[in-house]
Design an enzyme around this catalytic site. Structure first.
Site, PDB file in Angstrom:
ATOM      1  N   ASP A 211      -5.182   8.248  11.152  1.00 46.84           N
ATOM      2  CA  ASP A 211      -3.885   7.669  11.493  1.00 46.84           C
ATOM      3  C   ASP A 211      -3.386   8.104  12.856  1.00 46.84           C
ATOM      4  O   ASP A 211      -3.633   9.218  13.305  1.00 46.84           O
ATOM      5  CB  ASP A 211      -2.851   8.052  10.420  1.00 46.84           C
ATOM      6  CG  ASP A 211      -3.156   7.385   9.090  1.00 46.84           C
ATOM      7  OD1 ASP A 211      -3.217   6.151   9.080  1.00 46.84           O
ATOM      8  OD2 ASP A 211      -3.338   8.094   8.096  1.00 46.84           O
TER       9      ASP A 211
ATOM     10  N   TYR B 262     -11.040  -4.540   3.235  1.00 49.42           N
ATOM     11  CA  TYR B 262     -10.162  -4.189   4.358  1.00 49.42           C
ATOM     12  C   TYR B 262     -11.015  -4.121   5.621  1.00 49.42           C
ATOM     13  O   TYR B 262     -11.822  -3.215   5.797  1.00 49.42           O
ATOM     14  CB  TYR B 262      -9.508  -2.842   4.071  1.00 49.42           C
ATOM     15  CG  TYR B 262      -8.390  -2.412   5.005  1.00 49.42           C
ATOM     16  CD1 TYR B 262      -8.524  -2.473   6.389  1.00 49.42           C
ATOM     17  CD2 TYR B 262      -7.209  -1.900   4.479  1.00 49.42           C
ATOM     18  CE1 TYR B 262      -7.506  -2.057   7.230  1.00 49.42           C
ATOM     19  CE2 TYR B 262      -6.181  -1.476   5.311  1.00 49.42           C
ATOM     20  CZ  TYR B 262      -6.328  -1.564   6.682  1.00 49.42           C
ATOM     21  OH  TYR B 262      -5.318  -1.145   7.511  1.00 49.42           O
TER      22      TYR B 262
ATOM     23  N   GLU C  38       0.865  -1.180   0.000  1.00 48.69           N
ATOM     24  CA  GLU C  38       0.000   0.000   0.000  1.00 48.69           C
ATOM     25  C   GLU C  38       0.902   1.230   0.000  1.00 48.69           C
ATOM     26  O   GLU C  38       1.680   1.436   0.941  1.00 48.69           O
ATOM     27  CB  GLU C  38      -0.898   0.013   1.233  1.00 48.69           C
ATOM     28  CG  GLU C  38      -1.945  -1.070   1.221  1.00 48.69           C
ATOM     29  CD  GLU C  38      -2.859  -1.034   2.440  1.00 48.69           C
ATOM     30  OE1 GLU C  38      -3.935  -1.649   2.373  1.00 48.69           O
ATOM     31  OE2 GLU C  38      -2.497  -0.411   3.455  1.00 48.69           O
TER      32      GLU C  38
END
Length: 259
Positions: free
Chosen positions: A52, A166, A41
């Protein structure tokens, strides 16, 4: 079209492109593939990476200070593709893609040889144009599925996804954790009702034990913060350090048991 996952669990490795520089990112990606990563990725640095944790936030800040752009990430993907046929995914927030333009992004992504993209903050409900444009160019569209999603929404995500799905192992931001959340296995079981695509589990995969545990119920494990932190902590020898980490982790595949 599903991405190739030849081992179980497959290892999907996330890199923040341009941290510490683009040449090193290329070398790290190739070293990771050589060590056993099946999909890379390629993270596009972004000024407000709200999904994040601190490790990837710092990496994004360093890459942005280097002036790294989406255009450069696509060029990096092209350079990696010349050397490897491993899976390559552009991992980005939506803003850089929209600034480039969806059609231009899809055209350039197809030309560089990437397999698809994952837009962290693009809800499946708002992805109609994106899906059409990507599918016209045979590019995979990967969406995040969270433990908090309803079955109805998981079905939407499964139907919109190509390549793989995912599965987010827990709520919250990315980052290494000491223990793998129990939510992950429950989420994968729920997703299996709606898709035959490979399911990759990410967010918090930080050790060989986590990796082996994921292999008992999912097809792949996504490792991000642990790899980005390895890069951060090994200046000047980033490719070797990442390769050693990956080799140590994938060596635990034998302790993964099929569901």
């Amino acid at each position: 079209m599903p991405l190739r996952f030849e081992n179980k669990p497959a290892l999907v490795a996330y890199l923040t492109c341009g941290d510490p520089d683009l040449r090193t990112s290329r070398d790290v990606a190739l070293a990771a593939i050589e060590a056993g990563a099946e999909v890379i990725e390629l993270g596009v640095p972004f000024s407000d990476p709200v999904a994040d944790g601190p490790v990837i936030q710092r990496a994004s800040e360093r890459a942005l200070r280097n002036g790294v752009s989406l255009e450069q990430v696509l060029k990096l993907a092209h350079d990696i593709r010349k050397e490897s046929d491993a899976g390559l995914i552009i991992f980005s927030y939506l803003n850089p893609i929209m600034r480039m333009g969806l059609e231009k992004f899809a055209d350039e992504a197809a030309e560089t040889g990437v397999d698809g993209a994952l837009m962290t903050d693009l809800p499946v409900e708002e992805a109609t144009d994106y899906l059409q444009i990507m599918r016209q160019r045979n590019l995979a569209t990967i969406f995040l599925a969270a433990p908090t999603s309803t079955d109805e929404r998981l079905q939407q995500i499964a139907e919109a996804s190509t390549g793989f799905v995912y599965a987010v192992s827990r709520t919250g931001i990315t980052g290494a954790r000491k223990e793998l959340a129990e939510d992950a296995q429950k989420l994968v079981k729920r997703l299996r009702k709606f898709t035959d695509l490979p399911i990759a589990v990410g967010f918090g995969i930080a050790s060989a034990e986590h990796f082996a545990a994921v292999g008992r119920f999912a097809d792949a494990a996504v490792v991000g913060s642990a790899i980005v932190q390895t890069i951060e902590q090994n200046p000047g020898k980033e490719p070797q350090a990442v390769a050693e980490w990956i080799k140590q982790v994938v060596g635990h595949r034998s302790s993964a048991v099929s569901p």
